[in-house]
Design an enzyme around this catalytic site. Structure first.
Site, PDB file in Angstrom:
ATOM      1  N   GLN A 105      21.812  -1.899  10.628  1.00 32.63           N
ATOM      2  CA  GLN A 105      22.885  -2.614   9.857  1.00 32.63           C
ATOM      3  C   GLN A 105      22.169  -3.913   9.111  1.00 32.63           C
ATOM      4  O   GLN A 105      22.888  -4.090   8.189  1.00 32.63           O
ATOM      5  CB  GLN A 105      23.581  -3.333  11.114  1.00 32.63           C
ATOM      6  CG  GLN A 105      25.176  -3.818  10.560  1.00 32.63           C
ATOM      7  CD  GLN A 105      26.143  -4.201  11.556  1.00 32.63           C
ATOM      8  OE1 GLN A 105      25.310  -4.683  12.738  1.00 32.63           O
ATOM      9  NE2 GLN A 105      27.511  -4.041  11.478  1.00 32.63           N
ATOM     10  N   GLN A 162      10.997  -7.719   0.089  1.00 32.06           N
ATOM     11  CA  GLN A 162      11.045  -7.652   1.583  1.00 32.06           C
ATOM     12  C   GLN A 162      11.434  -6.386   2.150  1.00 32.06           C
ATOM     13  O   GLN A 162      10.741  -5.790   3.178  1.00 32.06           O
ATOM     14  CB  GLN A 162      11.976  -8.750   1.948  1.00 32.06           C
ATOM     15  CG  GLN A 162      11.529  -9.389   3.464  1.00 32.06           C
ATOM     16  CD  GLN A 162      10.602  -9.897   3.765  1.00 32.06           C
ATOM     17  OE1 GLN A 162       9.982 -10.451   2.839  1.00 32.06           O
ATOM     18  NE2 GLN A 162      10.020  -9.850   4.945  1.00 32.06           N
ATOM     19  N   GLY A 165       9.032  -3.712   2.337  1.00 26.47           N
ATOM     20  CA  GLY A 165       7.714  -4.088   3.266  1.00 26.47           C
ATOM     21  C   GLY A 165       6.488  -4.239   2.487  1.00 26.47           C
ATOM     22  O   GLY A 165       6.404  -4.563   1.022  1.00 26.47           O
ATOM     23  N   GLY A 166       5.473  -3.815   2.917  1.00 23.90           N
ATOM     24  CA  GLY A 166       4.197  -3.747   2.217  1.00 23.90           C
ATOM     25  C   GLY A 166       4.452  -3.068   0.836  1.00 23.90           C
ATOM     26  O   GLY A 166       3.505  -3.420  -0.164  1.00 23.90           O
ATOM     27  N   GLU A 189      14.035 -21.306 -21.222  1.00 23.39           N
ATOM     28  CA  GLU A 189      15.159 -21.676 -21.943  1.00 23.39           C
ATOM     29  C   GLU A 189      16.138 -22.736 -21.177  1.00 23.39           C
ATOM     30  O   GLU A 189      17.270 -22.984 -21.242  1.00 23.39           O
ATOM     31  CB  GLU A 189      16.424 -20.658 -22.140  1.00 23.39           C
ATOM     32  CG  GLU A 189      15.804 -19.421 -22.802  1.00 23.39           C
ATOM     33  CD  GLU A 189      15.954 -19.882 -24.384  1.00 23.39           C
ATOM     34  OE1 GLU A 189      15.082 -19.429 -25.067  1.00 23.39           O
ATOM     35  OE2 GLU A 189      16.939 -20.333 -24.642  1.00 23.39           O
ATOM     36  N   THR A 191      15.191 -25.265 -17.389  1.00 24.44           N
ATOM     37  CA  THR A 191      15.154 -24.872 -15.801  1.00 24.44           C
ATOM     38  C   THR A 191      16.462 -24.915 -15.395  1.00 24.44           C
ATOM     39  O   THR A 191      17.401 -25.273 -15.812  1.00 24.44           O
ATOM     40  CB  THR A 191      14.254 -25.888 -15.185  1.00 24.44           C
ATOM     41  OG1 THR A 191      15.003 -27.200 -15.069  1.00 24.44           O
ATOM     42  CG2 THR A 191      12.740 -25.998 -15.687  1.00 24.44           C
ATOM     43  N   SER A 192      16.440 -24.301 -13.935  1.00 25.96           N
ATOM     44  CA  SER A 192      17.962 -24.239 -13.381  1.00 25.96           C
ATOM     45  C   SER A 192      18.314 -25.591 -13.101  1.00 25.96           C
ATOM     46  O   SER A 192      19.554 -25.900 -13.277  1.00 25.96           O
ATOM     47  CB  SER A 192      17.460 -23.611 -11.812  1.00 25.96           C
ATOM     48  OG  SER A 192      17.564 -22.103 -12.201  1.00 25.96           O
TER      49      SER A 192
HETATM   50  C1  FAD Z   1       7.339 -16.985 -19.782  1.00 30.74           C
HETATM   51  C2  FAD Z   1       7.642 -18.181 -20.655  1.00 30.74           C
HETATM   52  C3  FAD Z   1       8.212 -18.064 -21.829  1.00 30.74           C
HETATM   53  C4  FAD Z   1       8.258 -19.060 -22.629  1.00 30.74           C
HETATM   54  N1  FAD Z   1       8.694 -19.105 -23.959  1.00 30.74           N
HETATM   55  C5  FAD Z   1       8.972 -20.168 -24.668  1.00 30.74           C
HETATM   56  C6  FAD Z   1       9.309 -19.817 -26.026  1.00 30.74           C
HETATM   57  O1  FAD Z   1       9.302 -18.653 -26.631  1.00 30.74           O
HETATM   58  N2  FAD Z   1       9.523 -20.960 -26.852  1.00 30.74           N
HETATM   59  C7  FAD Z   1       9.573 -22.392 -26.341  1.00 30.74           C
HETATM   60  O2  FAD Z   1       9.837 -23.260 -27.139  1.00 30.74           O
HETATM   61  N3  FAD Z   1       9.312 -22.451 -24.813  1.00 30.74           N
HETATM   62  C8  FAD Z   1       9.048 -21.422 -24.267  1.00 30.74           C
HETATM   63  N4  FAD Z   1       8.952 -21.468 -22.643  1.00 30.74           N
HETATM   64  C9  FAD Z   1       8.935 -23.001 -22.544  1.00 30.74           C
HETATM   65  C10 FAD Z   1      10.187 -23.086 -21.636  1.00 30.74           C
HETATM   66  O3  FAD Z   1      11.110 -23.232 -22.328  1.00 30.74           O
HETATM   67  C11 FAD Z   1       9.672 -24.464 -20.631  1.00 30.74           C
HETATM   68  O4  FAD Z   1       8.562 -24.118 -19.874  1.00 30.74           O
HETATM   69  C12 FAD Z   1      11.068 -24.958 -19.683  1.00 30.74           C
HETATM   70  O5  FAD Z   1      11.957 -25.229 -20.751  1.00 30.74           O
HETATM   71  C13 FAD Z   1      10.751 -25.853 -18.859  1.00 30.74           C
HETATM   72  O6  FAD Z   1      10.133 -27.003 -19.653  1.00 30.74           O
HETATM   73  P1  FAD Z   1       8.608 -27.785 -19.130  1.00 30.74           P
HETATM   74  O7  FAD Z   1       7.659 -26.519 -19.020  1.00 30.74           O
HETATM   75  O8  FAD Z   1       8.293 -28.813 -20.106  1.00 30.74           O
HETATM   76  O9  FAD Z   1       8.930 -28.364 -17.771  1.00 30.74           O
HETATM   77  P2  FAD Z   1       9.241 -29.641 -17.489  1.00 30.74           P
HETATM   78  O10 FAD Z   1      10.398 -30.268 -18.388  1.00 30.74           O
HETATM   79  O11 FAD Z   1       8.195 -30.597 -17.535  1.00 30.74           O
HETATM   80  O12 FAD Z   1      10.046 -29.510 -16.108  1.00 30.74           O
HETATM   81  C14 FAD Z   1       8.931 -29.680 -14.731  1.00 30.74           C
HETATM   82  C15 FAD Z   1       9.677 -29.824 -13.673  1.00 30.74           C
HETATM   83  O13 FAD Z   1      10.456 -31.098 -13.703  1.00 30.74           O
HETATM   84  C16 FAD Z   1      12.020 -30.898 -13.639  1.00 30.74           C
HETATM   85  N5  FAD Z   1      12.606 -31.778 -14.333  1.00 30.74           N
HETATM   86  C17 FAD Z   1      13.110 -31.669 -15.886  1.00 30.74           C
HETATM   87  N6  FAD Z   1      13.903 -32.782 -16.162  1.00 30.74           N
HETATM   88  C18 FAD Z   1      14.119 -33.509 -15.073  1.00 30.74           C
HETATM   89  C19 FAD Z   1      15.285 -34.385 -14.866  1.00 30.74           C
HETATM   90  N7  FAD Z   1      15.668 -35.018 -15.847  1.00 30.74           N
HETATM   91  N8  FAD Z   1      15.267 -34.909 -13.548  1.00 30.74           N
HETATM   92  C20 FAD Z   1      14.396 -34.187 -12.474  1.00 30.74           C
HETATM   93  N9  FAD Z   1      13.575 -33.156 -12.802  1.00 30.74           N
HETATM   94  C21 FAD Z   1      13.604 -32.796 -13.931  1.00 30.74           C
HETATM   95  C22 FAD Z   1      12.212 -29.289 -13.987  1.00 30.74           C
HETATM   96  O14 FAD Z   1      13.343 -28.933 -13.316  1.00 30.74           O
HETATM   97  C23 FAD Z   1      10.806 -28.794 -13.405  1.00 30.74           C
HETATM   98  O15 FAD Z   1      11.007 -28.664 -12.143  1.00 30.74           O
HETATM   99  C24 FAD Z   1       8.368 -20.556 -22.282  1.00 30.74           C
HETATM  100  C25 FAD Z   1       8.099 -20.555 -20.650  1.00 30.74           C
HETATM  101  C26 FAD Z   1       7.815 -19.723 -19.834  1.00 30.74           C
HETATM  102  C27 FAD Z   1       7.564 -19.685 -18.582  1.00 30.74           C
END
Ligand code: FAD
Length: 207
Positions: A105, A162, A165-166, A189, A191-192
């Site tokens: 389940q 998960q 498993g392995g 694009e 972060t969350s």
């Molecule tokens: C596989 C990959 C491909 C990528 N390709 C591209 C690309 O083609 N072109 C491009 O331009 N970029 C690219 N990036 C960059 C990507 O867009 C950035 O890494 C992303 O937007 C996060 O920005 P940062 O790395 O500067 O992190 P930061 O902005 O420094 O964030 C670091 C941490 O701080 C947190 N944070 C940020 N702002 C705040 C706030 N106001 N208050 C509290 N916490 C905060 C964030 O949530 C995160 O946890 C790529 C990244 C990856 C991983």
């Protein structure tokens, strides 16, 4: 130093003098796509290569996010669908203590959660895509759908590791690759956290 309103978008020819790749990153996943840092030093950009007007660059970049965040969200659909298929196939064949894994389940509940996440992801993507096709303002949808699909797809793929498993940790399994790939979705694009902040800023004025 005039802030966002001084930015301009332009096209460059990477073969031109003054453009250089500083470093091509070695990433955890997404190995089919090349991610590099670049520098521009005395790079000549002719007027014809200007995209839009000077001062409009930031606005254009933000508008691009409306499309790209929805597009990235859509790309989670395939990975989530495939992860679910892999989990069904694996659990239908894996014997555990006299039963097949999917007869347990807890496996059924896990598969149900994955399927509900898939449904939610698809509904949100189609809703956002429908609105963008009609030229509606989708700043809220782009952020909300990017946040939800990234987080939910990550949860599905993590659960798929998960459930395997392995076997899910081994390079033979496509799930192992999905796990490394999907980790980028809650980061690029915006972060969350950034998507949550944009969602907040767009829905609060409605009250
Ligand atoms: C596989 C990959 C491909 C990528 N390709 C591209 C690309 O083609 N072109 C491009 O331009 N970029 C690219 N990036 C960059 C990507 O867009 C950035 O890494 C992303 O937007 C996060 O920005 P940062 O790395 O500067 O992190 P930061 O902005 O420094 O964030 C670091 C941490 O701080 C947190 N944070 C940020 N702002 C705040 C706030 N106001 N208050 C509290 N916490 C905060 C964030 O949530 C995160 O946890 C790529 C990244 C990856 C991983």
């Amino acid at each position: 130093m005039g802030g966002n309103k001084t930015l301009a978008a332009f096209i460059i020819n990477t073969a031109d003098k003054g453009f250089g790749i500083i470093k091509t990153e070695e990433k955890m996943g997404l190995h089919a796509s090349c991610t590099s840092n670049f520098a521009m030093d005395d790079l000549f950009v002719p007027d014809n290569n200007l995209v839009g007007d000077v001062g409009q660059g930031f606005k254009m970049a933000m508008r691009t996010f409306n499309n790209s965040r929805i597009m990235l969200s859509a790309s989670t659909i395939g990975m989530v669908r495939r992860a679910i298929v892999e989990c069904i196939t694996f659990s239908a064949n894996r014997p555990v203590f006299g039963q097949r894994l999917w007869e347990k389940q807890n496996t059924q509940l896990e598969l149900a959660k994955m399927e509900i996440a898939r449904h939610m992801i698809e509904c949100m993507v189609y809703d956002a895509a429908w609105k963008i096709d009609r030229g509606l303002d989708v700043r809220y949808e782009a952020a909300a759908v990017k946040y939800t699909t990234s987080e939910e797809a990550f949860k599905v793929v993590n659960a798929a590791v998960q459930l395997h498993g392995g076997a899910g940790y081994m390079k033979d399994s496509p799930i192992e690759m999905f796990f490394r790939d999907i980790r980028a979705w809650p980061i690029f694009e915006g972060t969350s956290l950034v998507q949550q902040l944009v969602t907040f800023s767009k829905f609060i004025p409605r009250f």
